[in-house]
Design a protein around this motif. Structure first.
Motif: not given
Ligand SMILES: Nc1ncnc2c1ncn2[C@@H]1O[C@H](COP(=O)(O)OP(=O)(O)OP(=O)(O)O)[C@@H](O)[C@H]1O
Ligand SMILES: [Mg+2]
Lengths: 323, 273
Positions: A200-206, B60-70, B87-93
């Protein structure tokens, strides 16, 4: 109900009360021998190393990892300083190199753990042995002494450990800094998030991996720092010392202080208090003429009681949530 | 698969703009399992796009690609005309993409307000990044009041909340900071009727501002038909149908899904024979 709540949410309260109780008990039994500065300094001498290693361990326990090697890092760091200084490096530089080496060890522990997905228990068990071996090999089984700064009266020497209260004050300072770090900074939120819900933390960008590696680095650094202060205090180094002793006491201190080993929760202050408790117990038992061998039995009993209380408190919290 | 902008069609008022997001041939495999086999999809400015598919279809896999998780194995993602790779969720954000994950991504041990600000903490003293808890608490309380989400207290730990309350916090977190694209992976699955209404209205409000484009996954067609401008059906790792909501009906869609399933079943049987 109020009181119960206070105990539930202020985990440090129980060990504080036990510590005060112990203090009073030994004061009554041994009087001024116990409250004298010599005795208290010796209690602080037990508590200092355990405390430094314990507060660092809290960070790791919160991210649901453990570092068995930081006890050995604590012993290794002054050796590093000693070798560097003997090789002609100015003292300040020798200390810096020693501490950087400790950070490096922490980083290696962290990187192996997060990159190779090795449980940190195993990673750090291995580095613990390696560091122990390095000290034995490089010291040729000979004691290291004299330690630079040791026994000197200048301000720096006093601050770095020559003064008998210096070490415990360092540990107090570290406790405050880590307490603020964990509870009042963004990094602290990330630590709790990483330990509380890794995915969850990783998903939230941590950046969970980076957070973990930093926790290993910090714990290692702090152990190394106090290792140097401790060596300056005692003036010599024994290559035969085994670091696992320290880490086991430190984990004990964490548990006594209210940190469960489940991740996501932990108290730095509690770990410090746990270390003080262990220090007072060791010193008090010695002074009251109880065989020091019994000390271990008491430590074990206190850890079990503390753990049982922690579990009960968690259950109570869960139940109050159920409503 | 995906249709280009259709100028002849009377486009719904909210979804009239340029494509903000174009996905071309995105693939993803987990070991031997090929989950996405070339996803083509586009999302227009201000549009709400529903994504439908069976369990395990790869939504969900697709969404996680768009969110930068996968990270995708292949294909490209074009955001506002620019090819991007997160490169990361932060980056997508930082590029304006916010996500409500199916598992919510809340931290049980953190308080409601800390969860709400996770990844967007308000801090003081520059590099020390001391938390400004007072301000975050205040803003969290205000915001949750504004959108009518009820929690016992913003200081309550997330673990103390009900499933629906947790979901509401996760949705509130993403809606609050989405600036370009909002991804909602089954945001209503644990919600009661009243709360569903609340969240649907919240999402509708956001989309009617025209500022944010939204992809929503939901297994409930009634929700989808109310929320969405357009629906994409995902099947066998691809988008197999792309329809405007006003051109179809719940019955037709159900029929389509069932027949697609039958066809797949036959294919498997034929392959086996
Ligand atoms: N991290 C992972 N590692 C391995 N396999 C995975 C992983 N994540 C998803 N999968 C597999 O990918 C497939 C698609 O999963 P996904 O969660 O994307 O489906 P979904 O369309 O969201 O389904 P649902 O409607 O049930 O949420 C599943 O077969 C799943 O087992
Ligand atoms: Mg899903």
């Amino acid at each position: 109900m109020r009181v119960l709540r206070l105990f539930l949410y202020q985990r440090e309260l129980t060990p504080v009360i036990i510590t005060i109780g112990l203090f009073l008990y030994f004061t009554i039994k041994a009087g001024s021998t116990f409250t004298g500065s010599l005795s208290l300094a010796s209690a602080a001498g037990y508590a200092g190393p355990i405390g430094a290693i314990a507060v660092g361990s809290v960070l790791l326990l919160v991210i649901a990892e453990i570092d068995l090697s930081i006890g050995q890092v604590f012993l290794f760091s002054p050796w590093m300083m000693y070798w560097m200084h003997n090789d002609g490096l100015p003292l300040v530089l020798a200390i810096v190199v020693a501490l950087l080496t400790c950070c490096f060890v922490g980083a290696v522990n962290g990187l192996i753990t997060v990159r190779l997905n090795v449980p940190s228990f195993v990673t750090t068990l291995a580095t613990n042995f390696i560091l122990y071996g390095v000290v034995l090999v490089a010291s040729h089984d000979a004691e290291g002494s004299p330690i630079p700064l040791s026994g000197q009266t200048g301000f720096v020497a006093q601050a770095m450990g020559s003064w008998k209260w210096a070490e415990i004050l360092w540990v107090v300072a570290i406790t405050i800094v880590l307490g603020v770090l964990l509870n009042r900074t963004r990094f602290g939120v990330r630590i709790i998030a990483t330990g509380g819900n890794l995915i969850g933390a990783a998903e939230a960008g941590v950046p969970t991996r980076r957070v973990k590696v930093w926790c290993f680095v910090i714990a290692s650094f702090l152990a190394g720092l106090i290792g140097i202060v401790d060596a300056v205090k005692y003036g010599s180094l024994d290559p035969g010392n085994f670091g696992v002793d320290y880490i086991l006491y430190a984990i004990g201190a964490c548990v006594i202080g209210g940190t469960a080993l489940t991740g996501g929760r932990g108290t730095v202050l509690g770990a410090f208090i746990g270390a003080i408790l262990i220090g007072l117990l060791e010193d008090g038992l010695t002074l009251t003429g109880v065989s020091t061998n019994q000390f271990f039995i008491y430590v074990g009993v206190v850890i079990i009681i503390a753990m049982a209380l922690n579990v009960q408190f968690d259950r109570l919290i869960a139940r109050s949530r159920g409503r | 698969m995906s249709t280009a902008a259709q100028p002849a069609e009377p486009t719904p008022p909210a979804a009239n703009g340029e494509p903000v997001l174009e996905v071309r041939g995105v693939t993803k495999r987990f070991g031997a399992l090929s989950v996405l086999r070339g996803i083509d999809l586009n999302l227009r400015q201000g549009e709400v796009l529903g994504l439908v598919g069976d369990n395990g279809a790869g939504k969900s896999t697709f969404v996680k690609i768009l969110s930068g998780f996968h990270r995708p194995d292949g294909g490209e993602i074009v955001l506002g005309g620019q090819r991007v790779s997160f490169s990361s969720v932060e980056n997508a954000r930082t590029q304006g993409i916010e996500t409500v994950y199916q598992d919510l991504a809340l931290i049980p041990q953190l308080s409601v307000f800390q969860n709400l600000f996770l990844g967007h903490e308000l801090t003081r003293l520059g590099p020390l990044r001391l938390l400004n808890k007072g301000e975050m608490r205040k803003l969290a309380r205000q915001y949750l009041d504004d959108i009518n989400v009820n929690v016992p207290s913003v200081d309550a730990e997330a673990a103390q909340l009900s499933g629906g309350q947790r979901q509401a916090i996760a949705v509130a977190r993403a809606v609050r900071s989405a600036s370009k694209i909002l991804l909602l992976d089954e945001p209503l699955s644990a919600m009661g009727a009243r709360e569903s209404r609340l969240i649907i209205d919240l999402v509708k409000d956001l989309s009617s501002s025209g500022r944010v484009s939204i992809i929503v996954i939901d297994h409930n067609y009634a929700h989808l038909f109310e929320l969405c401008d357009r629906l994409n059906i995902m099947n066998g790792g691809r988008i197999t149908l792309d329809v405007q909501v006003h051109e179809t009906s719940i019955e037709e869609l159900t029929e389509l899904m069932v027949s697609a399933y039958r066809r797949q079943l036959e294919e498997v049987q034929n392959a086996g024979a």
